[in-house]
Design a protein around this motif. Structure first.
Motif, PDB file in Angstrom:
ATOM      1  N   ARG A 165       0.978  -1.254  -0.064  1.00  0.00           N
ATOM      2  CA  ARG A 165      -0.076   0.010   0.053  1.00  0.00           C
ATOM      3  C   ARG A 165       0.806   1.278  -0.092  1.00  0.00           C
ATOM      4  O   ARG A 165       1.937   1.312   0.761  1.00  0.00           O
ATOM      5  N   VAL A 166       0.555   2.072  -0.825  1.00  0.00           N
ATOM      6  CA  VAL A 166       1.321   3.437  -1.058  1.00  0.00           C
ATOM      7  C   VAL A 166       0.243   4.457  -0.698  1.00  0.00           C
ATOM      8  O   VAL A 166      -0.673   4.832  -1.154  1.00  0.00           O
ATOM      9  N   THR A 167       0.934   5.190   0.373  1.00  0.00           N
ATOM     10  CA  THR A 167      -0.126   6.256   0.835  1.00  0.00           C
ATOM     11  C   THR A 167       0.458   7.683   0.336  1.00  0.00           C
ATOM     12  O   THR A 167       1.533   7.871   0.004  1.00  0.00           O
ATOM     13  N   ASN A 168      -0.296   8.687   0.534  1.00  0.00           N
ATOM     14  CA  ASN A 168       0.075   9.840  -0.055  1.00  0.00           C
ATOM     15  C   ASN A 168       0.605  10.112  -1.599  1.00  0.00           C
ATOM     16  O   ASN A 168       1.509  10.817  -1.847  1.00  0.00           O
ATOM     17  N   MET A 169       0.033   9.152  -2.347  1.00  0.00           N
ATOM     18  CA  MET A 169       0.124   9.091  -3.815  1.00  0.00           C
ATOM     19  C   MET A 169      -0.060  10.532  -4.475  1.00  0.00           C
ATOM     20  O   MET A 169      -1.157  11.055  -4.410  1.00  0.00           O
ATOM     21  N   PRO A 170       1.106  10.852  -5.226  1.00  0.00           N
ATOM     22  CA  PRO A 170       0.435  12.247  -6.043  1.00  0.00           C
ATOM     23  C   PRO A 170      -0.409  11.592  -7.136  1.00  0.00           C
ATOM     24  O   PRO A 170      -0.386  10.515  -7.596  1.00  0.00           O
ATOM     25  N   VAL A 171      -1.350  12.650  -7.596  1.00  0.00           N
ATOM     26  CA  VAL A 171      -2.201  12.403  -8.620  1.00  0.00           C
ATOM     27  C   VAL A 171      -1.377  12.593 -10.164  1.00  0.00           C
ATOM     28  O   VAL A 171      -0.506  13.338 -10.337  1.00  0.00           O
ATOM     29  N   GLY A 172      -1.656  11.622 -11.007  1.00  0.00           N
ATOM     30  CA  GLY A 172      -1.301  11.900 -12.273  1.00  0.00           C
ATOM     31  C   GLY A 172       0.233  11.308 -12.772  1.00  0.00           C
ATOM     32  O   GLY A 172       0.870  11.293 -13.820  1.00  0.00           O
ATOM     33  N   LEU A 173       0.654  10.183 -11.845  1.00  0.00           N
ATOM     34  CA  LEU A 173       1.906   9.268 -12.239  1.00  0.00           C
ATOM     35  C   LEU A 173       1.326   8.185 -13.243  1.00  0.00           C
ATOM     36  O   LEU A 173       0.195   7.935 -13.133  1.00  0.00           O
ATOM     37  N   GLY A 174       2.072   8.073 -14.143  1.00  0.00           N
ATOM     38  CA  GLY A 174       1.662   6.898 -15.039  1.00  0.00           C
ATOM     39  C   GLY A 174       0.924   7.549 -16.389  1.00  0.00           C
ATOM     40  O   GLY A 174       0.855   8.714 -16.693  1.00  0.00           O
ATOM     41  N   GLU A 175       0.778   6.542 -17.374  1.00  0.00           N
ATOM     42  CA  GLU A 175       0.291   6.973 -18.762  1.00  0.00           C
ATOM     43  C   GLU A 175      -0.577   5.711 -19.027  1.00  0.00           C
ATOM     44  O   GLU A 175      -0.280   4.750 -18.692  1.00  0.00           O
ATOM     45  N   PRO A 176      -1.336   5.986 -20.129  1.00  0.00           N
ATOM     46  CA  PRO A 176      -2.337   4.884 -20.758  1.00  0.00           C
ATOM     47  C   PRO A 176      -1.098   3.924 -21.339  1.00  0.00           C
ATOM     48  O   PRO A 176       0.102   4.213 -21.776  1.00  0.00           O
ATOM     49  N   TYR A 177      -1.579   2.788 -21.713  1.00  0.00           N
ATOM     50  CA  TYR A 177      -0.864   1.668 -22.357  1.00  0.00           C
ATOM     51  C   TYR A 177       0.719   1.295 -21.651  1.00  0.00           C
ATOM     52  O   TYR A 177       0.525   1.363 -20.208  1.00  0.00           O
ATOM     53  N   PHE A 178       1.587   1.484 -22.306  1.00  0.00           N
ATOM     54  CA  PHE A 178       2.791   0.537 -21.961  1.00  0.00           C
ATOM     55  C   PHE A 178       3.693   1.274 -20.591  1.00  0.00           C
ATOM     56  O   PHE A 178       4.424   0.604 -19.879  1.00  0.00           O
ATOM     57  N   ASP A 179       3.071   2.627 -20.259  1.00  0.00           N
ATOM     58  CA  ASP A 179       3.920   3.209 -19.053  1.00  0.00           C
ATOM     59  C   ASP A 179       2.863   3.256 -18.102  1.00  0.00           C
ATOM     60  O   ASP A 179       2.826   4.389 -17.225  1.00  0.00           O
ATOM     61  N   SER A 180       1.700   2.685 -18.190  1.00  0.00           N
ATOM     62  CA  SER A 180       0.833   2.527 -16.964  1.00  0.00           C
ATOM     63  C   SER A 180       1.274   1.966 -15.580  1.00  0.00           C
ATOM     64  O   SER A 180       2.287   1.463 -15.823  1.00  0.00           O
ATOM     65  N   ILE A 181       0.970   2.656 -14.651  1.00  0.00           N
ATOM     66  CA  ILE A 181       1.518   2.344 -13.450  1.00  0.00           C
ATOM     67  C   ILE A 181       1.316   0.585 -13.186  1.00  0.00           C
ATOM     68  O   ILE A 181       2.441   0.066 -12.825  1.00  0.00           O
ATOM     69  N   GLU A 182       0.370   0.108 -13.645  1.00  0.00           N
ATOM     70  CA  GLU A 182       0.172  -1.344 -13.480  1.00  0.00           C
ATOM     71  C   GLU A 182       1.351  -2.095 -14.434  1.00  0.00           C
ATOM     72  O   GLU A 182       1.944  -3.158 -14.042  1.00  0.00           O
ATOM     73  N   SER A 183       1.747  -1.558 -15.579  1.00  0.00           N
ATOM     74  CA  SER A 183       2.501  -2.294 -16.505  1.00  0.00           C
ATOM     75  C   SER A 183       4.043  -2.090 -15.849  1.00  0.00           C
ATOM     76  O   SER A 183       4.846  -3.067 -15.876  1.00  0.00           O
ATOM     77  N   VAL A 184       4.170  -0.608 -15.399  1.00  0.00           N
ATOM     78  CA  VAL A 184       5.630  -0.794 -15.112  1.00  0.00           C
ATOM     79  C   VAL A 184       6.110  -1.183 -13.744  1.00  0.00           C
ATOM     80  O   VAL A 184       7.077  -1.914 -13.567  1.00  0.00           O
ATOM     81  N   LEU A 185       5.039  -1.275 -12.936  1.00  0.00           N
ATOM     82  CA  LEU A 185       5.093  -1.954 -11.563  1.00  0.00           C
ATOM     83  C   LEU A 185       5.210  -3.416 -11.697  1.00  0.00           C
ATOM     84  O   LEU A 185       6.037  -4.033 -10.964  1.00  0.00           O
ATOM     85  N   SER A 186       4.218  -3.974 -12.492  1.00  0.00           N
ATOM     86  CA  SER A 186       4.196  -5.564 -12.687  1.00  0.00           C
ATOM     87  C   SER A 186       5.608  -5.974 -13.139  1.00  0.00           C
ATOM     88  O   SER A 186       6.017  -7.013 -12.963  1.00  0.00           O
ATOM     89  N   LYS A 187       6.000  -5.164 -14.199  1.00  0.00           N
ATOM     90  CA  LYS A 187       7.226  -5.595 -14.863  1.00  0.00           C
ATOM     91  C   LYS A 187       8.428  -6.002 -13.726  1.00  0.00           C
ATOM     92  O   LYS A 187       9.147  -6.845 -13.708  1.00  0.00           O
ATOM     93  N   ILE A 188       8.540  -5.153 -12.922  1.00  0.00           N
ATOM     94  CA  ILE A 188       9.635  -5.148 -11.977  1.00  0.00           C
ATOM     95  C   ILE A 188       9.304  -6.195 -10.740  1.00  0.00           C
ATOM     96  O   ILE A 188      10.016  -6.843 -10.371  1.00  0.00           O
ATOM     97  N   ILE A 189       7.929  -6.245 -10.620  1.00  0.00           N
ATOM     98  CA  ILE A 189       7.544  -7.246  -9.349  1.00  0.00           C
ATOM     99  C   ILE A 189       7.727  -8.606  -9.946  1.00  0.00           C
ATOM    100  O   ILE A 189       8.276  -9.352  -9.021  1.00  0.00           O
ATOM    101  N   PHE A 190       7.278  -8.839 -11.216  1.00  0.00           N
ATOM    102  CA  PHE A 190       7.434 -10.357 -11.669  1.00  0.00           C
ATOM    103  C   PHE A 190       8.825 -10.375 -11.704  1.00  0.00           C
ATOM    104  O   PHE A 190       9.355 -11.688 -12.383  1.00  0.00           O
ATOM    105  N   SER A 191       9.892  -9.553 -11.664  1.00  0.00           N
ATOM    106  CA  SER A 191      11.245  -9.859 -11.693  1.00  0.00           C
ATOM    107  C   SER A 191      11.920 -10.284 -10.159  1.00  0.00           C
ATOM    108  O   SER A 191      13.057 -10.799 -10.280  1.00  0.00           O
ATOM    109  N   ILE A 192      11.051 -10.225  -9.297  1.00  0.00           N
ATOM    110  CA  ILE A 192      11.476 -10.897  -7.899  1.00  0.00           C
ATOM    111  C   ILE A 192      11.138 -12.350  -7.894  1.00  0.00           C
ATOM    112  O   ILE A 192       9.996 -12.682  -8.320  1.00  0.00           O
ATOM    113  N   PRO A 193      12.030 -13.082  -7.702  1.00  0.00           N
ATOM    114  CA  PRO A 193      11.958 -14.365  -7.830  1.00  0.00           C
ATOM    115  C   PRO A 193      10.691 -15.043  -7.055  1.00  0.00           C
ATOM    116  O   PRO A 193      10.545 -14.389  -5.958  1.00  0.00           O
TER     117      PRO A 193
END
Lengths: 336, 336, 336, 336
Positions: A189-217
């Motif tokens: 959980r991330v609190t005090n999140m700024p508004v407006g980070l991320g973009e639609p499609y390939f730089d969505s927050i979910e896309s960028v985060l999931s990429k690095i999270i799935f790199s955790i063994p």
């Protein structure tokens, strides 16, 4: 490749039983104070010291700063941090080299790298590589705290389920009783999140985060907000009603991300960690020498539940991703 | 940014109610035959034509090849494909401009782009952008079929659950009865996977695939193999025993990926699609003009269940990612 | 950022008077033998040992392999190489900290990094960082030699002019007599170039090579083939007539690159190196303390002509770029 | 690949005699007004209309905005611009298909793309692709003008030499008299440069600029400041004395860049353009059909001196690079 990030970029290197593991952090703003002691807490959390169910292999894990730090302060240039491997017992691995361990990368690594891979302790595949990532996370968390506008972005992850049990002690005991390993679920959980980070499609927050999270063994699944449960809901139920001009929503099924962009509500996601592949239980696998399958049991020192050590790694990668987004959003300048 | 890929790279552009949507594909090998008719089936699948529960907006969706094709064959240079927007009814959106629709990107887009965003029909956020991705997927699937060694890599995705029901008709009827929208679960399976694609850490198959899958609008979760259920298993249960030198495993809890690298067994993953945000049901949201929350209902033509249209998009992004991995693995050369 | 390359990527780190300088090489194929002794010749060439006109600072420059090497062989994972800084005399730099040295990065670094930069010996800007690049070049040259088809790609650079003189001794003597520093011209030639490397536009051989060459400190110009002289020629004079089906041309004004792509003739380019900024001569610069310009002379140990040490660096970056192009051209697989 | 840039990224596509050429610009901030008329001047400059020595092929070159513009304003999403090819005479090229034209990419393209390339008018290699780059340059120049702090960054390039003559008319007449083509030298100067753009090594201003400049067809050399002449100077002569705290230097041999970073003085660089490869003079080349070399002369409509059309392209790529640097320096936010 072993690097990731656009303006705040990490590169990992090293092997479990080689000389060291390490990380280089490129794009860290100048002027951030660095004190070795600030790294110890998160590094201890990663080791899971004294925690029931974590590996008896104990490394000192002192970060050695080789570049990018001057007068205990970041310089704006690449920061290279090493962790020496001291407590190494490679003979365990040499002995069982003939049998690719199920759940581990032994077999695929051998196919891909033709036997040249450093197989000892999983080599470059080892979760020991996350030591550097945790160190980079400490720096990223400090950067998140420097954001000016009274908004102290806070990243916090914890185990919410072990071996199918919300009572973590109980879940762990199941493993101990069964002489087996178990998996778990982490929530971040991330609190005090700024508004407006991320973009639609390939730089969505979910896309960028999931990429690095799935790199955790050992991560097998990632879900945001209500996640997989959303697939069972009606739209009127799942949609979060916007209450006022701050963007606050009554519910947070979206987990703080809409259209790939943060909406200022808490960023919430969960991930599934599989049971440790190195289980004390007997298993079957191919024996390369004989070409036949046989029963064996794993040697070496291992965790009963790697999920216990994962929260600090999840926090680290989340903080790293957020810093990169913030730098791209031009909300963070040089720290003065 | 709106592009993705290392050696096989796609870039999307366009808006739902602008002149067109489109895609540029860079890095496609020369010599692949291209026939407009080959695109129609997958484009129809994306539209969900005549399918109960899909939007009445019907675009012809003929791919217009603007660059990179010569004599009906790829040239090795960027392929740009446009889809014209003809069947546009923007007035629906102008009317409800005052109220950011819950579950949609209206509010975050306004914050991030200061009101300059093209809000009509969701603009660049619209799932209409996936038309180009499906077209790129057709090309990627053709490339996968050209891989030499008798190994015809096959990518197939399907809806396995709607509104919590494995019986899809039943799930859809729930939505119709409730005058609401529903979500669903998609499963994707790749057969004849080559061994050795992917790498540990940031270029793991899971990392690269999840990045592009979470860029599909409405996806809320991704899991590989046994996924979240793995967290409840014992290690000895979850580990897949290697049977012989081909790498075949008795079970496939790993979903075909170990250590981020494909092991030759079927690649299997699932994703959760949230219920369509544009539900016919009444909802609450902020009214920007009044500054107060009010009750309203969405105008426009929408799907009751976007999950129905998602499988072909999932196949497309999977094929795109696999081609990029294969090019990096130097298994695909110029097609002769 | 401090990294470069698509499939064969280098990342540099370190400071002139910090603990070390180093490099990480990502994407090196597995199975290449590595012997510390193979690095010594090129590292000596970079130091310009015993050469008139090179700095008296002598570092041992032994490459220390921290990751990616196992059993004296590359593993396919990131290779990290360190060089310790031992022979450091930072007090020279502390003394003259008040005066940003003309031609050096002192003033811009201070502006950009707010004084947090490690200024000692130029810090991260120092040409000492090229030690790691030379080591990566040794590996890249070895890879070029492994290309299968009897085509041993050879990269060779040399000084062709010093201080305006083709007689190098004479040019150097000019500097010694004038108690000043001088610049020079380097020419690089690659023989047995494969046909077809590079692409039009941003990945042209000239684009990719010039990017890395201008990253070598002190380079002020780069030209390919006939270069600037081409601007004075007629088209019929400059065009290279193709002789036969091998692509051999009668002349080589193009320097082996047409349309950004190698044509199989020798790749030829030249670069201009400015005179060493640290000249023994008296100079004027701002004194930050007084806010006024004053006359001073540089302390420290420096080269009269850095061009003398540049050829091996030019060879290194050229080999690095060629390996990346070859990997993208799928001509190099895992070495067996 | 056909794209370039980190936060402000351009992607080119199209062929000389295909349907169109075009560009996609990703990362352009929202809120910039766009008027087709603003593009015409620079597009005319690129065409060299009515200029002695430029091709008689005249295209209307009206930019068609397909995406990313709404209400005549940028939206923050990818901007796609097309230019239709109307005035096409491909039969000229079909006729001479047997003979790869010297100086052109015909031979290398055939080798690399196996004959699948669109050879008509040079296809994707044609300088016609720079039409899109010029359009992106118009947008980049507008962005440079929006930088807040009274600092209107101005980019200006001009031909300073043709056919070896500083008197441009004279140089051109030489070509006309000789019935041949000639090359030229372009100089570019950026005034009001901000301090601190660029970085040491791979993101030095010289590295990033030279990469894009060498992607302009026909460029054979690039030099910064005093450039190649610096190699003949003494250090005390070449070093620019810093005068005061603004960083102003007495001379500007460095061309405004030290250590890869802008120092606030004018950014100055020059580039060499080779004589147009398509010369009216007779030439020799291979005939693919006969396998023998033969004499021929080029058909088609061509420039006597492409250098005349290059300044506006050089301005465009320079502005594009500077915008990317400024976005990375967090000096440009969303335009309000």
């Amino acid at each position: 490749m072993n690097s990731l990030g656009r303006l705040f970029r990490i590169s990992v290197f090293g092997e479990s039983h080689g000389e060291c593991v390490g990380i280089t952090i490129d794009g860290c703003p100048a002027g951030l104070s660095i004190d070795q002691n600030e790294f110890l807490l998160d590094l201890e959390r990663r080791k899971g010291v004294n925690q029931k169910g974590t590996t008896p292999r104990k490394e000192e894990d002192l970060p050695i700063f080789k570049a990018g730090i001057f007068n205990h302060t970041t310089t704006g240039f690449p920061i290279t941090i090493l962790f020496e491997n001291k407590n190494v017992r490679s003979e365990d691995y040499t002995k069982q080299r003939d049998i690719p361990r199920p759940g581990h990368a032994d077999w695929v690594a051998h196919q891909k790298f033709g036997g040249y891979e450093d197989y000892r302790g999983g080599g470059h595949f080892s979760a020991r590589l996350t030591t550097g990532i945790v160190a980079a996370g400490v720096i990223a968390k400090k950067l998140l705290n420097k954001i000016s506008d009274n908004q102290k972005i806070n990243v916090q992850a914890s185990v919410i389920e072990i071996g199918g049990e919300a009572d973590l002690e109980k879940g762990l005991q199941k493993a101990i009783d069964a002489k087996d390993s178990v998996g778990g679920i982490i929530e971040c959980r991330v609190t005090n999140m700024p508004v407006g980070l991320g973009e639609p499609y390939f730089d969505s927050i979910e896309s960028v985060l999931s990429k690095i999270i799935f790199s955790i063994p050992a991560v097998r699944g990632v879900e945001f907000g209500t996640g997989f449960a959303a697939a069972k809901m009606f739209g009127s139920e799942h949609n979060d009603a916007i209450e006022n001009e701050t963007g606050k929503t009554t519910t947070n099924h979206a987990g703080g991300v809409v259209g790939g962009i943060s909406n200022g509500n808490d960023l919430v996601f969960r991930l599934a960690i599989k049971p440790t592949s190195s289980t004390p239980a007997q298993q079957k696998s191919l024996n390369w020498s004989s070409g036949r399958q046989e029963t064996f049991s794993i040697k070496g020192r291992h965790d009963l539940c790697v999920a216990l050590r994962a929260p600090v790694i999840v926090e680290a990668v989340t903080a790293i991703v957020l810093v990169d987004f913030l730098l791209q959003s031009q909300q963070l300048k040089r720290i003065l």
